[in-house]
Structures are given as structure tokens and as C-alpha cells.
Scaffold this motif. Sequence first.
Motif: not given
Length: 323
Positions: A118-140
Amino acid sequence: MLTKFTSQSTKLAAKALADGLLVSFPTETVYGLGADATNDKAVARIYEAKGRPSFNPLIAHVCDVTQAQEIGQFTDIAYQLAHHFWPGALSLVVSLQPECRISKLVTAGLDTIALRLPAPYKVRQLIKEAGVPVAAPSANRSGRISPTLASHVVQDLGDGCAFILDDGACEAGLESTIIDCTGKQAVILRPGPVTAEMIRSACPDIEVNDVFMVNDEAPNAPGQLTSHYAPSKPVRLHVTRPERDEIYIGFGKMDVASDFNLSPSGDLIEAAANLFAMLHEADKTQRKRIAIAPIRRDGIGAAIHDRLMRAAADSLLPRDDNL
Ligand code: TXA
Ligand code: MG
């Protein structure tokens, strides 16, 4: 908990993800509902929270290209598309790396996976800090429109998430383009912000084919079942008395011995988490057929039933009861 998307909340949310909890975060397309893609139970919670009546494969979000290549086998097409459009609103379907730790519930049992940086730097940082790939469908919730504001997520999912990270409105408001990169052409499975024209102009060597096969909410129609795993053995459902040549998958407390049990305690989330792995295991045995015990239909049980009906669709074998 609704909170601003800051470096502080990123740390807490990354920890929650690593602990198997759900976190909603804004991408450039829509707000996602994320879970550790290597944790079966965490991924099962996504389906439970969304109330999705079927298991569709999910997109795994990564923090960089290196992490993507640990999970998927990049063909030349995938590599070129990643080079031109990542980070961005493009998901690439590639073959899974043989030994990768991705939950079978993410791929819905397939041997391919959709990956997105994903483009937003903050999201990439979140995934990096979690240390795992993140499965994510739309949040509805299933059947509702995709959320482009944190308040939409609160309305739809409320308490379902450990954190809802608020960073205002999503730019695109439309889910990522999905491209199958496993063949000789780039096949667009879902249209989105990255268009066929954009790909043709950036990568003139790549042949682009736009058949839109993927539908998020509605289960794929027959004939479009290529994105669904089915066991090679016939499957019999609602079985209380398995026959000798059957491999028996139980659920809950059993009166008859079973070869596997989706959840000995009768927990539907645990059953969903084990479903694909056990179908695969059962399929590998010498026995002729797979028999499955009755399973409740409440909550995520509906998605389990949908999945099993598809698995059994070709077999049309008699059941043990008239359910
Ligand atoms: O913009 C987006 O892509 C958003 C944000 C949160 O990143 N995510 C999203 O994920 O839309 P999801 O899980 O709702 O969409 C997944 C779609 C499904 O329709 C599924 O059928 C398709 O991707 N898909 C996933 N893995 C696949 C695979 N291996 N082969 C074919 N289609 C796949
Ligand atoms: Mg969706």
C-alpha cells in the motif's frame, strides 16, 4: 478503539496485530480490516467481524518488495508491475512460495496469493512493526459499501477491532486493481484505480487482458470458480456415521471416532481457522472420500457451510440426514 494514526498508536496497533487481534487502517483505496496473515484464528476473526457468508481469498498487505517475494513467486510480469506501480493501488496474484507461513484461510486453500504494497508510509510502517504480512479486506460488514472514513468503520464494525486508526478520508475510495500475474498475460481480475491503459503505457511489453472475474461480496458464479479450491476427493456432508473408505472430519464432541476435528470444543472460529488445512490433509490420504460431521450454521458457520457446499457440489452423495 478509535484513535488518530500516529507513531504512538502505530506501535500499539502493530502489537495488537502480532497478538492476533483485528486493526482497521486507512489505505489509499479504502479502510482495511487487518489481521496477521500467518495466524489462522486471527484471519477467521476477519470473517466473523464482517459477517461474510462465504470465504473469498483475501489480499495480503506487505511492507516492502522483499517481504512480498518471501511469500510469492514473482514472474517477470509481476516484477515489472511491482516496479512501476508499487507502492500503490494494485494487487498482484502470484504463486505461493512453497514453505511460506501464510494461513490457508487467506488464500482460501489456493496455491496463489494476492499481494499488495500500500502507498501510505504509515501503513507500511504498521506492517513492518507488526513483523508479519497483514490480510485485509475492506472494513465493512458484508453487503455494505466500502468505508472511506474512520467513522464508517466505527458505524459498521464498532467493537470488532482492537484499533481503528483514523487518518481522514481515503484518496481513491475504490478498491485496488487485481491482476493475475501467473500466466503469459496480465489478466485484470478486478478493475480499479490502476487501469489497463496505465499498464499498457508503462509496460508496453506486457499483454493485458481485462476479464473482470472477481466479485467481492457475491460468491463467484459457477464457471468462474477458478479462484476456489476444491478437494480432489468427493465430499459427503452432515455425516454422523462415516463409512470405512471415508476420511472423517469431525466437529465438536463426537460419538464416533474422527480422523480430524475442526474444533473439539465446538468453537466455530477455530473450525474456520482449521477448515482449509484439514481439507488439504484429508485430500492427501489414501481413503476414497471425505466425510464431514454436521456443523452449526450460526455466525461464521454460514461461511463454513458455503465452503463445504462448494466442495461437495460435484459429488452429490447421500447425506446421513435430511438437513
Ligand atoms: O484496495 C484494496 O484492495 C482493499 C484495501 C483494504 O487494501 N482490500 C480489498 O481486499 O479489497 P478484499 O479481500 O476485499 O479483496 C480481495 C479480492 C477478492 O475479491 C478475491 O476474490 C480476490 O481479491 N483474490 C484474492 N486472492 C486471490 C487469488 N489468489 N486469486 C484470485 N483472486 C484473488
Ligand atoms: Mg470489500
